[in-house]
Scaffold this active site. Structure first.
Site, short mmCIF file in Angstrom:
data_model
loop_
_atom_site.label_atom_id
_atom_site.label_comp_id
_atom_site.label_asym_id
_atom_site.label_seq_id
_atom_site.Cartn_x
_atom_site.Cartn_y
_atom_site.Cartn_z
N GLU A 64 -3.04 -3.13 5.34
CA GLU A 64 -4.15 -3.50 6.22
C GLU A 64 -3.66 -3.96 7.58
O GLU A 64 -4.30 -3.69 8.61
CB GLU A 64 -4.97 -4.63 5.56
CG GLU A 64 -5.70 -4.23 4.30
CD GLU A 64 -4.82 -4.28 3.06
OE1 GLU A 64 -5.32 -3.94 1.97
OE2 GLU A 64 -3.63 -4.65 3.17
N PRO A 273 12.01 0.78 -1.09
CA PRO A 273 11.04 0.23 -2.05
C PRO A 273 9.87 -0.44 -1.33
O PRO A 273 10.06 -1.06 -0.27
CB PRO A 273 11.86 -0.79 -2.84
CG PRO A 273 13.28 -0.37 -2.66
CD PRO A 273 13.35 0.22 -1.28
N ARG A 274 8.69 -0.31 -1.90
CA ARG A 274 7.50 -0.91 -1.29
C ARG A 274 7.65 -2.42 -1.15
O ARG A 274 7.25 -3.00 -0.15
CB ARG A 274 6.27 -0.58 -2.15
CG ARG A 274 4.97 -1.21 -1.65
CD ARG A 274 4.55 -0.62 -0.33
NE ARG A 274 3.23 -1.08 0.07
CZ ARG A 274 2.62 -0.72 1.19
NH1 ARG A 274 3.24 0.10 2.04
NH2 ARG A 274 1.42 -1.16 1.49
N GLY A 318 9.24 -3.81 8.21
CA GLY A 318 8.94 -3.57 9.61
C GLY A 318 9.72 -2.45 10.26
O GLY A 318 9.63 -2.27 11.48
N GLU A 319 10.48 -1.66 9.48
CA GLU A 319 11.30 -0.61 10.05
C GLU A 319 10.86 0.79 9.63
O GLU A 319 11.54 1.77 9.95
CB GLU A 319 12.77 -0.82 9.66
CG GLU A 319 13.35 -2.15 10.12
CD GLU A 319 14.83 -2.27 9.86
OE1 GLU A 319 15.61 -1.61 10.58
OE2 GLU A 319 15.21 -2.99 8.92
N ASN A 343 0.16 5.51 2.76
CA ASN A 343 -0.38 6.14 3.96
C ASN A 343 0.44 7.35 4.42
O ASN A 343 1.53 7.22 4.96
CB ASN A 343 -0.46 5.10 5.08
CG ASN A 343 -1.24 5.60 6.28
OD1 ASN A 343 -1.77 6.71 6.27
ND2 ASN A 343 -1.33 4.78 7.30
N LEU A 345 -0.33 9.23 6.85
CA LEU A 345 -0.46 9.43 8.29
C LEU A 345 0.76 8.94 9.06
O LEU A 345 1.00 9.39 10.18
CB LEU A 345 -1.70 8.71 8.81
CG LEU A 345 -3.02 9.15 8.20
CD1 LEU A 345 -4.17 8.32 8.77
CD2 LEU A 345 -3.27 10.63 8.46
N GLU A 346 1.52 8.04 8.48
CA GLU A 346 2.69 7.51 9.19
C GLU A 346 3.73 8.60 9.45
O GLU A 346 4.15 8.78 10.60
CB GLU A 346 3.25 6.31 8.43
CG GLU A 346 2.31 5.11 8.47
CD GLU A 346 2.83 3.94 7.66
OE1 GLU A 346 3.84 4.12 6.94
OE2 GLU A 346 2.22 2.87 7.73
#
Length: 435
Positions: A64, A273-274, A318-319, A343, A345-346
């Site tokens: 989000e 990993p998520r 963040g990378e 996602n 779209l990234e």
């Protein structure tokens, strides 16, 4: 009667909720920040927003928060004199949002315990509250409404999997839903679902998906090489990035990597990993497989370039966009197992061809569009993942075509930010500075 019953129950549930929260924070090695979650905002943060009108933007977690960035940037441009407070629920979301340049402060969202909600609203004193996707808390919603604060649901989404649950508890959700000023949903299906749950139809509109409005561009070769240099990846290697993987996915990804390497001499895997706290578990899988690896946090001390067949294990956050940008192709995780996907779209926004599994219920619309535009390949199994990777690795022209298709898709499907801002402008009368 509904709110009285809810608050009585919340008193009984508060203690187990606190224990669960503390357990999760300790288990993940992150501070619990209980004071902030009970409305004790640091004085230095309040000093940054005092005296200005305040817009409060809430994003639950990483997904989000990423989706909110186009809206956050547009809010900063449209309302430059306002303070923007960003809040998250999860620690990983907070770590990411804290680095967003367009916000003034970043806080944890309060527990939906009435004293905590009131204390937070008293300190922040927002003039507008925007909730990303589907966060529906009765006390928070009611207190905002009672104070006359416009409350907007942005980028609203009700997934296939969650709709049945929401519908079953519509008797609960219809009360807070009726207090939203506007509910801006991603699609007509989402709009129909939120109305079925109890939202007033006249307040529901379709604004599109903010995730389509992330910046998109073709990555120049010079930038790709600079990124590879930063991560010690030789320019001649073909890089596969497996992003946002979950438990149960790393084993087939690593097995595919081993199989692909048997007939190719220039492969390199970036494994993300998520949840970074799972990296020790993933490292154990790599060690059992006999594949050499280096963690991202140990990369600077490594002092040498990677070679074919090794793995960069990313234990930071963040990378992701930079890692996609240096890749030749990407596997988007959360999709080989029934997690709901992540996602697509990234990678598409950077012209990178993607592969994903069958479980995309949380991103069904996006997955359908990616396939229709020829920007990605969907597989139904680990064997399918290996075959799709092999096909793209052996056909650089196909990779380039799929990457170009992804960029064209992004260009054609934008505009959600502008629609959201139009709706916000209709609801939000700009206040004067506070004394």
């Amino acid at each position: 009667m509904f709110y009285l019953t809810y608050n009585i129950l919340s008193l009984f549930l508060l203690i187990p909720a606190l224990f669960y929260h503390l357990y999760r924070s300790v288990n993940r090695g992150r501070p619990p920040a209980l004071g902030e979650r009970f409305g004790r905002i640091p004085t230095e943060d309040l000093a940054k927003i005092n005296g200005r009108p305040v817009i409060w933007l809430h994003a639950v977690s990483v997904g989000e928060a990423i989706a909110s960035r186009p809206l956050l940037k547009a809010l900063r441009q449209r309302y430059p004199g306002h303070a923007i407070v960003m809040s998250t629920t999860t620690e990983t979301g907070r770590s990411l949002a804290a680095d967003f340049p367009d916000k003034d402060i970043c806080i944890y969202f309060p527990f939906d315990f009435l004293p905590a909600v009131r204390r937070t609203l008293n300190r922040i004193r927002p003039d507008l509250i925007i909730i990303m996707e589907t966060e529906i808390w009765p006390n928070f919603t009611r207190e905002a409404h009672r104070r006359g604060i416009p409350l907007i649901l942005a980028n609203g989404r009700i997934s296939d999997r969650s709709f049945t649950g929401y519908l079953r508890f519509s008797w609960f959700f219809r009360h807070p839903l009726r207090l939203f000023s506007r509910l801006c949903m991603q699609s007509t299906a989402d709009a129909r679902r939120i109305i079925a749950i109890g939202a007033p139809p006249e307040r529901v509109l379709v604004g599109g998906n903010l995730k389509y409005d992330i910046p998109f561009r073709q990555i120049p070769g010079s930038e790709r090489q600079a990124l590879r240099h930063r991560y010690a990846i030789p320019h001649e290697l073909t890089v596969i990035t497996a992003a946002s993987t979950h438990a149960g996915e790393e084993e087939p990804v690593i097995a595919s990597y081993r199989e692909l390497m048997a007939s190719r001499d220039n492969l390199f895997l970036v494994l993300v990993p998520r949840h970074p706290e799972r990296c020790s578990e993933v490292a154990a899988v790599l060690e059992r497989s006999g594949i050499p690896y280096c963690r991202r946090t140990e990369l600077d001390a490594r002092g040498k370039l990677f070679v074919r067949g090794e793995v960069l294990l990313v234990d930071s956050i963040g990378e992701m966009m930079g890692l996609y940008a240096l890749s030749d192709l990407a596997f988007v995780g959360g999709s080989l197992i029934p997690t709901g996907g992540h996602n697509l779209l990234e990678p598409a926004s950077l012209g990178v061809a993607s592969i994903f599994g069958p479980h995309m219920t949380n991103f069904r619309e996006i997955a359908g569009l990616v396939l229709a535009c020829g920007a990605g390949i969907q597989v139904d199994s680990a064997a399918g993942l290996t075959a799709a990777c092999g096909r793209l690795l052996d056909d650089a022209a196909l990779r380039r075509t799929m990457g170009a298709n992804g960029l064209a898709m992004m260009e054609e499907n934008g505009g959600a930010t502008e629609r959201h801002m139009g709706m916000i402008g209709e609801q939000f009368v700009e206040p004067v500075a506070k004394g």
